[in-house]
Every structure is written in structure tokens, then in C-alpha cells.
Design a protein around this motif. Structure first.
Motif, PDB file in Angstrom:
ATOM      1  N   LYS A   7       0.830  -1.205   0.000  1.00 15.25           N
ATOM      2  CA  LYS A   7       0.000   0.000   0.000  1.00 15.25           C
ATOM      3  C   LYS A   7       0.864   1.254   0.000  1.00 15.25           C
ATOM      4  O   LYS A   7       0.601   2.199  -0.749  1.00 15.25           O
ATOM      5  N   LYS A  39       2.576   1.811  -3.369  1.00 17.93           N
ATOM      6  CA  LYS A  39       1.664   2.396  -4.348  1.00 17.93           C
ATOM      7  C   LYS A  39       1.536   3.902  -4.129  1.00 17.93           C
ATOM      8  O   LYS A  39       1.421   4.681  -5.090  1.00 17.93           O
ATOM      9  N   GLU A  72       4.632   5.615  -5.564  1.00 18.47           N
ATOM     10  CA  GLU A  72       4.651   5.681  -7.026  1.00 18.47           C
ATOM     11  C   GLU A  72       3.989   6.956  -7.532  1.00 18.47           C
ATOM     12  O   GLU A  72       4.378   7.502  -8.565  1.00 18.47           O
ATOM     13  N   ASP A 109       7.708   8.224  -9.833  1.00 18.01           N
ATOM     14  CA  ASP A 109       7.628   6.972 -10.593  1.00 18.01           C
ATOM     15  C   ASP A 109       8.896   6.723 -11.406  1.00 18.01           C
ATOM     16  O   ASP A 109       8.911   5.900 -12.320  1.00 18.01           O
TER      17      ASP A 109
END
Length: 599
Positions: free
Chosen positions: A346, A349, A352, A356
Motif C-alpha cells: 500500500k 503504491k 509511485e 515513478d
């Protein structure tokens, strides 16, 4: 663009423009006359010669011709003109590559109506020149030189110093950077603004703003500005000289001393020396994230897991004062130790969405999926990690081949993509042919197809590199060889090497834990684990170590079906351990479910 970006004289710039204007048509005509076809057929050839060539069935490799070179050169010139940023790069890095950086400091402008602040115009200039001159890393142009050139340009009022004029003066003094600024007033506050500008490109490298109350001593505001500018220039130089392949997404310190100590730790040849430097860096700046983070994982390398966890929790408590990217990274690491792998994903994510283009983020995400045995999800993350790392450069990737190639190779292997795995390792050899992780993976592949002779060659290579390059002990090497056989599912052979490692260091509790975890994971000789861990607990160097050994003992009892005894031990472990690690909690929860099911 040619004159400003590339510093070409106007006459030369004009000639280049003319050449570009007529170059392409001329080259195209010449190419058509002398090289009409891909095979290089000339217009002067006869029909018979053409027919003879048509008989040839094997195509010849096309040779590089003058027209190709001309077109390529013109294309490169157009790219330079159309997109000068290609050759701009990191301005400060380019300056640092020259060695000492030269600086010109302009007089500051008083843009207020308060004439009592006029003294600051020359005072700031003089103070900055004096301080910067005392640093051996910088060359600072004299105040008299700057002001004399300004006077020669007819400048008598500093408010008329434009950026163009400051840049021109800086060029005449052959300075890499020039500093300009002004004095402003907002209510009862005095504000100093300063800018560092690249003389060659006129790009602003850094802006500074200092505020001070009218009641404060005027020179304190100068001191604050002076320190900020000096620290920035020194830190930039230290990063250039010392960072190498070490990527720093967020610096979190303004202390050149702390940063220098941190890089000393990074380049240390042994763990204890590295720890000493990291501690000095934290002493110089107690809010510098990177040395604290490094201490959290360096201490466990010398068997001091508790110290490592203590340093990590210090980072965790301070996380809110650092950039969001670091906060999320810390929370992800926190999940690694204290929460589930799903929680860790989690946070990955979340990260990102912020950045990224960080290979380490995708690598960590891939490893988490690997631990969950979700290899189909791990592979895209690890592949993207490698792509970005290669983009960062050979130096960065070459220092961490096992980090990017080894994990991806494992993922390919576990999903049966053996051709991709082999191809990947051949690429890894270009960067670092002696990588031990890659040697291990290759040995595993050979053992799985019963190619013992070739596997032994890779194992021997692993031994020699570990011994000669890393000064590894025989016990460490035996453990590594045991892992090779374990990954090849040759558990008898693996157990033999893990026991050999313990025999070489019979009073090392870490070796005992390694063997116990192997036996627990593979359900082998579980009745030995309790005695093994009882002995380890007597030798434990810290409470954290003690409860890690107790955790392994409780888990082995559960594996043997002794749920009640296991529950008692694991509950004690959870209640008394100084750190509520997820490894203890997950075992306790599973045993509780088993006991509830029995009832």
C-alpha cells in the motif's frame, strides 16, 4: 540560441546557420547522384553490370559512406539548435567538474525607501566575499574588481544593475557563478533576496530569502544569508566529489560537515568504520535523515539488530519533518518490520504517485511481491526497476548489479522463463562479472538440470570472490553454499552446509538461528530446534535477539502440533519483546487460530 547557449561569436553563428540552410539540399543531391539505392548502385553503371549484380543472391553489408556521415553531422547540429537542454545537463555538476568554482558577488540593491539600509548594499557584498574566500573549494573575485568594472560601465546607482549587466561583468571576470540580490521591506520586517546564477547559461541555480525583524541586529540577517549561500555551494561541491552512484532524492541537511561525514561512511571499507562516520554525521546534524537510515540497517550487519531497530524508530518519530517521499519510504519500512506485506505494498503504491522514476521503489515493490510468491506481479516491477536503473547510468547500475539483475533473474526462474533468465545474466556480466548473487543463481540453474560439473564451477567462483573480495569467513561461505543447495531444493546438501557453518562457529547464536529457521521452514528435524534455541538464548547479546530465538522455538513447537506449548511461548514472546515485530505477531495469530479450531 547559438550565441547565448553555446557562447559562439556572432560571425561563427551566422556561418553555422548558412551551412545548415544549404547543407541538407546539397547532401541530398550528392546522395542521389552517387548513391541512389541501398545497395549503392551508381547511375553510370551499364545494363550488363546491373544484370550481373542481380545474379548475386547474398546481400552485401552496406558500407558507411560520406553522405551518411554528412547527414548525421547535420542532424546532430539541428538537435543542438532545437533542444539546447541536451547539452545543458546539471549546471552545478558541470561547474564542479572543472575543480574550484569561481564566484563573483555583485553589490546588493536597496529597493526600499529607507536610506538607513543603504549600508547593507556594500556590507552584504563584502561579507559574502570574505566568507566565501575562506573556503578552499571556491575562488571569489575581489570586491574592487567587480565594482571597478561596474563603474567602467557607467553604473553609479546599484539599482540599475540588470541581470544582463551582472552576467556581462561575471564573464569579464571569468566567474562561473554570480550572486545578485536586493533588500526589501515589508512592514517592520527587512528581507534579503539573493540569487545564484550560472554565468554561461544565465540559469538561476538557487534562490534565497532571509527575513529579520527591524528590532534585530542588522548584521544577523547578513550572517544568516552568508551561511546559507556558503553551505549551498559547499554541499553542491561535496555531492559532486563524493556521491558517485549514490542517488540522493532529498538531502535533508544544510550542514556541509554532516554531509561530508555521511559520504565518508558510504565509502568506508568496513561496517564498523561506516557506523562511526554515520554517528559523526548525526552528531553534526541530528535531523539528517540519511545517516540515521543507514545506521538502521548497518547495525544488523554486525549482529546488533536492536541498535538498528532503535535507529529506525528514531527515523520514524522524526518522519513528519522530512519530505513526503521520505515519509512514505519510512512508513513502508515500518510495515516491513511491524505490519503485513500487504500494508507495505500500500505504501509502495503511494510512493509511485510521488516519484515513478526511482528504481529502488520498483525494486522494493518487486521483492515484496516475491515474498508473497506473486511472481507475475513481481516481474513487471523488477523489469521497470532495471530499465530506470540503466537509464541512471552504468556507474550506478554497475555498483548494484545483484540488486537489479539478481532479483529479476530469480523471478524469471520461478516462473519458468529460463531463456530470459540466462539472457539477463549475460547482460549483468557487462557491468560486474564477479557478482556473487548471479553466480549463485547460475549454480542453482545448473543443479536443477543435474549439470553438477558446471554448478561446481559457479560455486567455486562464489567461494573465491567472497573470500578474496569480501574477506568472508569460512562459516559465511558455508552458509552461502547452503543457500544455493536450498534454492535448488537439494535439502540434504543444504542442511549439511548449514551444519558445517555452525560447526565452524559453534558458539555463534546467529548460526544457530539460521539452521533453526531452515529446519522450521522445511519441516526437517523439528525436535532439534528447541534445544538449539535454548542454547542460543543463553548466548543472546540483546533482548531482541533473545525473543527472536524464543519465537523460532515456539514456531517449531507449532510445526510439531504442540499448539498449547507454542501458544504459551509465543504469547510470552509478544508480551515481553522490546519490539512488537510482525514476525512474532503473525506466528502468534496463526497459533491462536489453530488452538481456537481445536476447541
Amino acid at each position: 540560441i547559438l550565441t547565448n547557449r553555446l557562447n559562439l561569436p556572432p560571425l561563427i553563428a551566422t556561418l553555422v546557420i548558412v551551412l545548415l540552410s544549404i547543407g541538407f539540399p546539397v547532401v541530398a543531391i550528392l546522395a542521389w547522384i552517387f548513391d541512389l539505392t541501398p545497395e549503392g548502385i551508381k547511375k553510370t553503371e551499364s545494363i550488363e553490370e546491373l544484370a550481373a549484380k542481380a545474379i548475386v543472391t547474398t546481400p552485401e553489408r552496406r558500407r558507411l559512406k560520406a553522405s551518411d556521415i554528412a547527414i548525421a553531422v547535420l542532424a546532430i547540429a539541428v538537435i543542438i539548435l532545437a533542444w539546447p537542454k541536451i547539452f545543458k545537463g546539471d549546471t552545478l555538476e558541470n561547474l564542479r567538474a572543472k575543480g574550484s568554482t569561481s564566484v563573483a558577488v555583485m553589490p546588493f540593491q536597496n529597493v526600499t525607501n529607507d536610506t538607513t539600509l543603504n549600508f547593507l548594499k556594500d556590507a552584504i557584498q563584502m561579507s559574502l566575499i570574505s566568507t566565501l574566500s575562506n573556503t578552499k573549494e571556491l575562488k571569489v573575485r575581489r570586491q574592487e574588481s567587480v565594482n571597478s568594472l561596474l563603474q567602467s560601465k557607467g553604473v553609479t546607482v546599484y539599482a540599475s544593475i540588470t541581470p544582463a549587466l551582472a552576467g556581462s561583468i561575471s564573464k569579464k571576470l571569468d566567474a562561473d557563478i554570480y550572486i545578485t540580490g536586493n533588500i526589501q521591506k515589508a512592514g517592520s520586517e527587512t528581507r534579503l533576496n539573493a540569487q545564484l546564477t550560472d554565468t554561461r547559461t544565465n540559469d538561476v541555480l538557487k534562490s534565497f530569502e532571509i527575513n529579520a525583524n527591524e528590532k534585530e541586529v542588522k548584521f544577523s540577517i547578513i550572517d544568516s544569508l552568508r551561511k546559507k549561500i556558503t553551505d549551498f555551494l559547499l554541499i553542491s561541491k561535496i555531492i559532486k566529489e563524493s556521491a558517485g552512484s549514490w542517488n540522493i532524492p532529498a538531502l535533508t541537511t544544510n550542514s556541509p560537515e554532516a554531509l561530508r561525514y555521511f559520504f565518508y561512511g558510504q565509502s568506508a571499507t568496513d561496517t564498523k568504520t561506516a557506523i562511526d562516520w554515520y554517528l559523526k554525521a548525526v552528531a553534526a546534524d541530528s535531523n539528517f535523515y540519511w545517516p540515521m537510515y543507514c545506521l538502521s540497517f548497518t547495525y544488523p550487519w554486525i549482529g546488533e539488530q536492536e541498535q538498528g531497530l532503535n535507529w529506525f524508530l528514531k527515523c520514524y518519530k522524526k518522519k513528519d519533518q522530512w519530505p513526503v517521499a521520505i515519509q512514505i519510504a519510512i512508513m513502508s519500512d515500518y510495515a516491513t518490520n511491524f505490519e503485513s506485506l500487504d500494508e507495505q505494498i500500500k505504501y509502495f503504491k503511494q510512493y509511485e504517485q510521488i516519484d515513478d522514476q526511482n528504481p529502488n521503489f520498483y525494486h522494493g515493490l518487486g521483492l515484496t511481491y516475491m515474498e508473497l510468491k506473486e511472481y507475475d506481479k513481481a516481474i513487471p516491477a523488477l523489469e521497470k526497476s532495471l530499465v530506470i536503473a540503466r537509464r541512471w547510468g552504468k556507474e550506478y547500475l554497475g555498483s548494484q548489479v545483484n540488486w537489479f539483475f539478481g532479483a529479476l533473474g530469480n523471478a524469471y526462474h520461478y516462473t519458468g522463463q529460463y531463456r530470459k533468465e540466462k539472457k539477463l545474466y549475460r547482460k549483468a556480466d557487462r557491468y560486474y562479472p564477479d557478482d556473487t548473487w548471479i553466480s549463485n543463481n547460475r549454480a542453482v540453474s545448473c543443479l536443477e538440470v543435474n549439470d553438477t560439473a558446471k554448478a561446481n564451477l559457479y560455486i567455486e567462483k562464489y567461494r573465491s570472490v567472497k573470500k578474496e573480495k569480501y574477506s568472508a569467513s569460512e562459516a559465511d561461505i558455508a552458509t552461502g553454499v547452503g543457500e544455493i543447495y536450498q534454492n535448488a531444493k537439494m535439502f540434504d546438501k543444504a542442511e549439511q552446509y548449514f551444519r558445517k557453518s555452525l560447526a565452524l562457529e559453534p558458539e555463534n547464536p546467529a548460526r544457530m538461528l539460521y539452521l533453526a529457521e531452515f529446519l522450521n521452514y522445511n519441516n526437517r528435524n523439528l525436535n532439534e530446534v528447541s534445544d538449539l534455541m535454548n542454547h542460543a538464548m543463553k548466548l543472546a547479546a540483546s533482548k531482541t535477539d533473545y525473543y527472536n530465538y524464543l519465537n523460532a522455538k515456539g514456531w517449531s513447537l507449532y510445526k510439531q502440533g504442540k499448539n498449547k506449548e507454542a501458544l504459551e511461548i509465543l504469547q510470552k514472546c509478544w508480551d515481553e519483546a522490546p519490539f512488537k515485530l510482525y514476525s512474532i505477531r503473525s506466528h502468534l495469530e496463526e497459533v491462536k487460530k489453530a488452538v481456537t479450531g481445536q476447541r
